[in-house]
Structure formats: C-alpha cells, structure tokens
Design a protein around this motif. Sequence first.
Motif, PDB file in Angstrom:
ATOM      1  N   ILE A   8      31.358  32.521  33.659  1.00 45.87           N
ATOM      2  CA  ILE A   8      32.431  33.503  33.458  1.00 45.87           C
ATOM      3  C   ILE A   8      33.316  33.353  34.681  1.00 45.87           C
ATOM      4  CG2 ILE A   8      32.978  35.931  33.114  1.00 45.87           C
ATOM      5  CD1 ILE A   8      31.231  34.952  30.923  1.00 45.87           C
ATOM      6  N   GLN A  12      38.339  36.279  34.832  1.00 47.60           N
ATOM      7  CA  GLN A  12      37.931  36.804  33.534  1.00 47.60           C
ATOM      8  C   GLN A  12      37.217  38.133  33.687  1.00 47.60           C
ATOM      9  OE1 GLN A  12      39.652  35.378  31.355  1.00 47.60           O
ATOM     10  NE2 GLN A  12      38.500  33.515  31.024  1.00 47.60           N
ATOM     11  N   ARG A  13      37.326  38.940  32.678  1.00 43.87           N
ATOM     12  CA  ARG A  13      36.633  40.231  32.683  1.00 43.87           C
ATOM     13  C   ARG A  13      35.996  40.408  31.320  1.00 43.87           C
ATOM     14  NH1 ARG A  13      39.586  45.439  32.091  1.00 43.87           N
ATOM     15  NH2 ARG A  13      37.972  47.027  32.180  1.00 43.87           N
ATOM     16  N   VAL A  14      34.711  40.613  31.313  1.00 43.97           N
ATOM     17  CA  VAL A  14      33.988  40.811  30.055  1.00 43.97           C
ATOM     18  C   VAL A  14      33.550  42.264  30.011  1.00 43.97           C
ATOM     19  CG1 VAL A  14      31.927  40.208  28.742  1.00 43.97           C
ATOM     20  CG2 VAL A  14      33.175  38.436  29.973  1.00 43.97           C
ATOM     21  N   VAL A  15      33.945  42.977  28.974  1.00 44.18           N
ATOM     22  CA  VAL A  15      33.494  44.357  28.812  1.00 44.18           C
ATOM     23  C   VAL A  15      32.558  44.363  27.622  1.00 44.18           C
ATOM     24  CG1 VAL A  15      34.190  46.725  28.372  1.00 44.18           C
ATOM     25  CG2 VAL A  15      35.652  45.246  29.737  1.00 44.18           C
ATOM     26  N   GLY A  16      31.282  44.335  27.890  1.00 43.19           N
ATOM     27  CA  GLY A  16      30.335  44.241  26.785  1.00 43.19           C
ATOM     28  C   GLY A  16      29.086  43.540  27.271  1.00 43.19           C
ATOM     29  N   ASN A  17      28.114  43.427  26.395  1.00 42.05           N
ATOM     30  CA  ASN A  17      26.830  42.859  26.784  1.00 42.05           C
ATOM     31  C   ASN A  17      26.803  41.355  26.612  1.00 42.05           C
ATOM     32  OD1 ASN A  17      26.023  45.480  27.161  1.00 42.05           O
ATOM     33  ND2 ASN A  17      25.264  45.675  25.070  1.00 42.05           N
ATOM     34  N   VAL A  18      26.096  40.703  27.502  1.00 42.30           N
ATOM     35  CA  VAL A  18      25.983  39.254  27.467  1.00 42.30           C
ATOM     36  C   VAL A  18      24.505  38.923  27.310  1.00 42.30           C
ATOM     37  CG1 VAL A  18      26.372  37.131  28.751  1.00 42.30           C
ATOM     38  CG2 VAL A  18      27.942  39.030  29.031  1.00 42.30           C
ATOM     39  N   SER A  19      24.182  38.086  26.343  1.00 39.88           N
ATOM     40  CA  SER A  19      22.791  37.636  26.259  1.00 39.88           C
ATOM     41  C   SER A  19      22.801  36.126  26.188  1.00 39.88           C
ATOM     42  CB  SER A  19      22.079  38.255  25.065  1.00 39.88           C
ATOM     43  OG  SER A  19      22.805  38.092  23.889  1.00 39.88           O
ATOM     44  N   ALA A  20      21.827  35.494  26.805  1.00 37.68           N
ATOM     45  CA  ALA A  20      21.882  34.045  26.936  1.00 37.68           C
ATOM     46  C   ALA A  20      20.492  33.460  26.890  1.00 37.68           C
ATOM     47  CB  ALA A  20      22.561  33.661  28.257  1.00 37.68           C
TER      48      ALA A  20
ATOM     49  N   GLN B  10      24.171  28.761  23.719  1.00 42.14           N
ATOM     50  CA  GLN B  10      23.113  29.744  23.560  1.00 42.14           C
ATOM     51  C   GLN B  10      23.454  31.017  24.301  1.00 42.14           C
ATOM     52  OE1 GLN B  10      19.634  27.382  24.729  1.00 42.14           O
ATOM     53  NE2 GLN B  10      19.471  27.140  22.520  1.00 42.14           N
ATOM     54  N   GLU B  14      28.800  40.349  23.361  1.00 41.26           N
ATOM     55  CA  GLU B  14      29.162  41.403  22.416  1.00 41.26           C
ATOM     56  C   GLU B  14      30.121  42.344  23.122  1.00 41.26           C
ATOM     57  OE1 GLU B  14      25.598  43.175  21.010  1.00 41.26           O
ATOM     58  OE2 GLU B  14      24.864  41.300  20.173  1.00 41.26           O
TER      59      GLU B  14
END
Lengths: 168, 106
Positions: A8, A12-20, B10, B14
């Motif tokens: 990321i 950048q700005r992510v507002v929300g959940n990240v799963s990897a 992967q 959200e």
Amino acid sequence: MSEVSSIISAGQRVVGNVSAAEDLVVVGRIEGRIQSEASVTIEAQAVVEGDIHARQVLVKGVVVGEIAATDGIEIAPSGQVLGDLKTRRLALRAGGRVAGLAQSGIEVPAFVYGNRTAVRRAAPAPTFAAAPADPWPRTEEVVETTPRASQPQHDHRKGKKEPSREST
Amino acid sequence: MAQETIIGAQVTIEGDISGTDAVQVHGTVRGGKIAVKEGVLVSATGKVEGDVESAAVEIAGHVQGNVAASDKVELKSGGKLFGDVKAPRILIADGASFKGNINMSA
C-alpha cells in the motif's frame, strides 16, 4: 507474482479491512483491520489505525490498535504502537515506543484467509541439541492452508427472513 | 517510477481506496470505491466489486461497478465489466465482456 509483495504505497489511504495470505508492506495509511497469514511490515511513514493480526509483524511506523502475531512482533527504533501486543516472541528495539499491555510467549491462533482450511498438527518436541531450546515451545502449529475443496459458499447475505409478527 | 499500490492475488480489501498513486489490483477489492488520481489496473486475477474512478483504467479482470475515467478506459480481452462507463476514450478489445452504459461526453 511473488517477487514483489503487496504494498500500500505512500500516497494511498485504505478505509476498510485488509486480509491477505501473502506478505504485505504498508507505506500509506490504513484505517481498518489487517489480518494476514503471512507477514505485515509497517514502514516508517505509515499509519495504521486498527488491529493487526498476522504471522509476523514488523512495525517501523505508527500503529494505533492491538497487534496479535502468531510468530513474532518487532518494533523497530522508529516504530510506535498505541495498543496491546500479543505474540510468541517480542523484540522492542531501543527507540521504539509502546503504550499498551505487551504479552509475549503466548499462543496466538493463526488467521486463515478466505475460504482456506488450515492443516494443523502437533508441533514436534524440541530436541535438546546445542542450540538453546525455545523456552515457550509451541503446542500446535498451522502447517499450511489450502483452498477449501469446492463447497457451496455460505452466503451470509441471504439471511433467513423471519415472518414478521405484527400485533394488530 | 513512482510508487504504486499493488494488491496481490491473495489480498482482499473490503473498503475504500483513495489517494494519489496508481493501483494494481491482482486480488479482490469489494465493498467500497477506488478513487485514485493515477491509473488503476485490474489484472486478469483481479476482482473489483464497487465503483472505480481514476485517470486511466485498464481492466483485464472482473469489475462490477461503475467506472469513471478522466482519460481512458481500456477493457482488455478476457476482461469483464458490469457497470456504466464514463470516459472520453474507451477501448473495448475483442474477447471482452461488457454490460452497461457508455457515456463519452466530456
């Protein structure tokens, strides 16, 4: 695709959940939870506002939230954490700042990504060789996660509609 | 080369992604909007469920949502887009799937 890990970037700005299920490097901002099967690296100018649950976490930036790691957490000299730490092995470098309850040597259940199933087996007993034994041997380890064999995915959006009981 | 955000095959996000750097989506982005200044690339393994707004958008994967670009939208062979497109230039390659409205007026 695994030469370059997921990243990321700084603007950048992510507002929300990240799963990897692969390594993740955060240089920008994330406002939300991070859950990973692999490692998470928070770079120097990154800010994460939310909990982190991964296998290994390296904090060189700012994290506001709880960090739970299955293998280890390292807080680099430039890292700052406002929140609790829970892991097996904790390394806090001189200069790093932590404000919260730090617990190390404890088992943190691993996160399993998406619709994968985890294969677990009892960890092998430690061999008392020349190397110093791990004082807190793990009781169980997640060996690998594989995509679950095709099963109908449970669509939790389609909830059961209860018949509305309206008293007249 | 300026830094790009790379969302690996992967990785699932959200929520919203906003910012200035370009975004490469090889994984899944759902439940929010992607609004970035530089370009957005949705690769063949990428899946976006939500609107996309950027300068240039290249789709080789699956996008379900409206796409707005200030420069160009390119839908490559194998790409699937279900949603409206608003861009001054549009390129839909042979082999792409598209269902939606196109608005090319500036």
